[in-house]
Design a protein around this motif. Structure first.
Motif, PDB file in Angstrom:
ATOM      1  N   HIS A  89       0.824  -1.217   0.000  1.00 39.52           N
ATOM      2  CA  HIS A  89       0.000   0.000   0.000  1.00 39.52           C
ATOM      3  C   HIS A  89       0.855   1.263   0.000  1.00 39.52           C
ATOM      4  O   HIS A  89       0.361   2.343   0.310  1.00 39.52           O
ATOM      5  N   THR A  90       2.129   1.136  -0.375  1.00 43.74           N
ATOM      6  CA  THR A  90       3.039   2.276  -0.319  1.00 43.74           C
ATOM      7  C   THR A  90       2.547   3.432  -1.178  1.00 43.74           C
ATOM      8  O   THR A  90       2.575   4.594  -0.764  1.00 43.74           O
ATOM      9  N   GLU A  91       2.098   3.123  -2.406  1.00 44.84           N
ATOM     10  CA  GLU A  91       1.662   4.170  -3.321  1.00 44.84           C
ATOM     11  C   GLU A  91       0.428   4.891  -2.780  1.00 44.84           C
ATOM     12  O   GLU A  91       0.327   6.119  -2.864  1.00 44.84           O
ATOM     13  N   ALA A  92      -0.511   4.148  -2.204  1.00 40.15           N
ATOM     14  CA  ALA A  92      -1.707   4.775  -1.634  1.00 40.15           C
ATOM     15  C   ALA A  92      -1.326   5.673  -0.456  1.00 40.15           C
ATOM     16  O   ALA A  92      -1.862   6.785  -0.309  1.00 40.15           O
ATOM     17  N   ARG A  93      -0.408   5.219   0.381  1.00 40.79           N
ATOM     18  CA  ARG A  93       0.017   6.045   1.512  1.00 40.79           C
ATOM     19  C   ARG A  93       0.731   7.309   1.036  1.00 40.79           C
ATOM     20  O   ARG A  93       0.546   8.396   1.614  1.00 40.79           O
ATOM     21  N   ARG A  94       1.530   7.182  -0.033  1.00 40.25           N
ATOM     22  CA  ARG A  94       2.221   8.366  -0.568  1.00 40.25           C
ATOM     23  C   ARG A  94       1.211   9.388  -1.082  1.00 40.25           C
ATOM     24  O   ARG A  94       1.359  10.590  -0.851  1.00 40.25           O
TER      25      ARG A  94
ATOM     26  N   GLY B 162      -4.546   0.445  -2.169  1.00 44.07           N
ATOM     27  CA  GLY B 162      -4.700   0.574  -0.728  1.00 44.07           C
ATOM     28  C   GLY B 162      -5.323  -0.660  -0.105  1.00 44.07           C
ATOM     29  O   GLY B 162      -5.861  -1.528  -0.774  1.00 44.07           O
ATOM     30  N   VAL B 163      -5.248  -0.739   1.222  1.00 44.67           N
ATOM     31  CA  VAL B 163      -5.842  -1.827   1.991  1.00 44.67           C
ATOM     32  C   VAL B 163      -7.060  -1.277   2.728  1.00 44.67           C
ATOM     33  O   VAL B 163      -6.955  -0.303   3.466  1.00 44.67           O
TER      34      VAL B 163
END
Length: 445
Positions: free
Chosen positions: A193-198, A272-273
């Motif tokens: 989910h790195t991209e969603a968090r970014r 995302g999760v």
């Protein structure tokens, strides 16, 4: 001699030196003149015409690429694999099925990890987990298949293309993600989910600009109240944070926006999760209201103005991580369901009570006294309350949604109200509406 072979002007001037004697001054003058002559002979890029396409160039390249992309999108077998891996709870809720762990046609898996039973009227379906996917069988019609087949059976006349669009909304992706040939399926790995968090971290804070929530009637003060869990989204939209229940880290977010009169269909951030969005303070709250979307959560929060409540949005259906988070948040709290006052809302309420048997119904009223606007959700109620001249009572919901007046639900309290109304609780009642209060002043940021 080519231009690149000529000495650089800076090197020439360095060789001449900075002295002021007549010889060096004359040399510098000659060097300047020579530099200007060479520069004048070079072509001026500002006056060079744009290169013309060759006569045999493919002038339909753009449209051709779009056609190919569309064909790929509609025939991506990797997307079908991801669709089959969607949890059956999500699809069953869309079709009006409710999870029935204690149904007489049940099984020996009370936790529902590998076997689940759903009911809708006189029909039941039994679902079994096969690896990452679920397969089901209808006890009445004998129909069976994957979750894709379940969606198609609940939406007669729909095509596989229609199913793809619906599943993209559930999966939080507007388009499928191509998987390179030869790369094995990554379904068993932890979702990144790195991209969603970014994207969440780069989104503007709620006070920086106007959002879609305000366009829909939510006040700026309410957004400020929950500023740690809402952000400004693309196209003037709004994001609702979904966090890891153990660490509190951002793992995804709901997104709502509208562009050119069209509302977004992908309601969750790609990659995302999905857990839940929590508006309020879990450490001090003694009450929890569950909604399908973040806008309804904001609306009831504005109507109630309570500090003892967390307003929780599932962002759609109930996936495994959503269920686990709801179970954790429900510990030691009164639980209510604020889903829409329609059949889909009732199905979600039954699904919630299957997970949390003590949950009671807090359905939005069918309409607000003094307003002729019909209300389906709490956002409708919020907007109707602003236009109604006086709010004292609401009309009862239809019998297929709520029960009779003797079983009305919990009242909605307002912190600034002079009087309060108390009525007995009931699982399928509706909440009498307290007059809408002026929103608190926007705090300084």
């Amino acid at each position: 001699m080519l231009v690149r072979d000529l000495p650089k002007p800076a090197a020439v001037f360095d060789a001449i030196g900075s002295g002021r004697d007549p010889v060096r001054t004359a040399l510098r003058t000659v060097a300047h003149a020579e530099e200007q002559r060479i520069t004048a002979e070079l072509p001026d890029r500002r006056s060079v015409s744009a290169p013309q396409a060759a006569p045999d160039a493919d002038r339909g390249g753009g449209s051709k690429k779009r056609r190919i992309a569309k064909m790929f999108k509609e025939n991506d077998h990797h997307e079908l694999e991801r669709m089959r891996a969607v949890h059956i709870d999500e699809i069953a809720a869309w079709g009006g099925w409710s999870y029935a762990p204690k149904h007489r046609d049940g099984h020996s898996d009370p936790q529902g990890r590998n076997l689940r039973t759903y009911a809708r009227g006189a029909e039941t379906i039994k679902a079994t987990r096969k690896g990452d996917a679920w397969v089901w069988t209808n006890n009445k019609t004998g129909a069976s298949g994957s979750v894709i087949d379940l969606w198609l059976s609940d939406n007669p006349g729909s095509t596989l293309g229609d199913a793809r669009k619906a599943f993209r909304e559930i999966m939080g992706s507007g388009t499928p993600t191509p998987v390179p040939t030869g790369v094995p399926h990554q379904g068993h790995r932890q979702q990144d989910h790195t991209e969603a968090r970014r994207r969440w971290e780069e989104a503007p804070y709620i006070e920086d600009r106007r959002t879609y929530a305000e366009d829909r009637g939510v006040s700026k003060a309410t957004l400020h109240r929950f500023r740690d869990d809402v952000r400004c989204g693309v196209f003037g939209g709004i994001y609702f944070a979904h966090r890891n229940p153990e660490t509190g880290d951002i793992v995804g977010f709901e997104q709502r926006w509208e562009k050119d009169g069209q509302k977004n269909t992908a309601r969750f951030a790609k990659g995302g999760v999905k857990t839940v969005s929590v508006l309020g303070h879990p450490k001090t709250a003694t009450r929890m209201v569950v909604f399908e979307g973040g806008l309804d959560a904001l609306a009831l929060a504005e109507l109630e103005s309570r500090e003892d409540t967390i307003y929780v949005s599932t962002g759609g259906g109930f996936g495994p991580k959503t269920e686990a988070t709801l179970l954790k948040l429900a510990e030691g709290r009164q639980v209510l369901s604020g889903f829409d006052n329609d059949l889909a809302g009732e199905a979600l309420h039954r699904q919630l009570t299957g997970l949390l048997p003590g949950a009671t119904r807090l359905a939005p009223p069918a309409h607000v006294e003094g307003s002729t606007t019909p209300c389906k959700d709490w956002l409708d109620v919020l907007n109707a309350s602003k236009t109604a001249p006086a709010l004292a009572m609401v009309a009862p919901l239809p019998q297929n949604i709520g029960q009779d007046d003797s079983e009305s639900g919990l009242p909605v309290e307002a912190s600034h109200a002079q009087t309060s109304v108390s009525e007995p609780e009931a699982p399928y009642g509706q909440a009498p509406l307290t007059p809408h209060m002026n929103a608190p002043k926007t705090p300084e940021v």
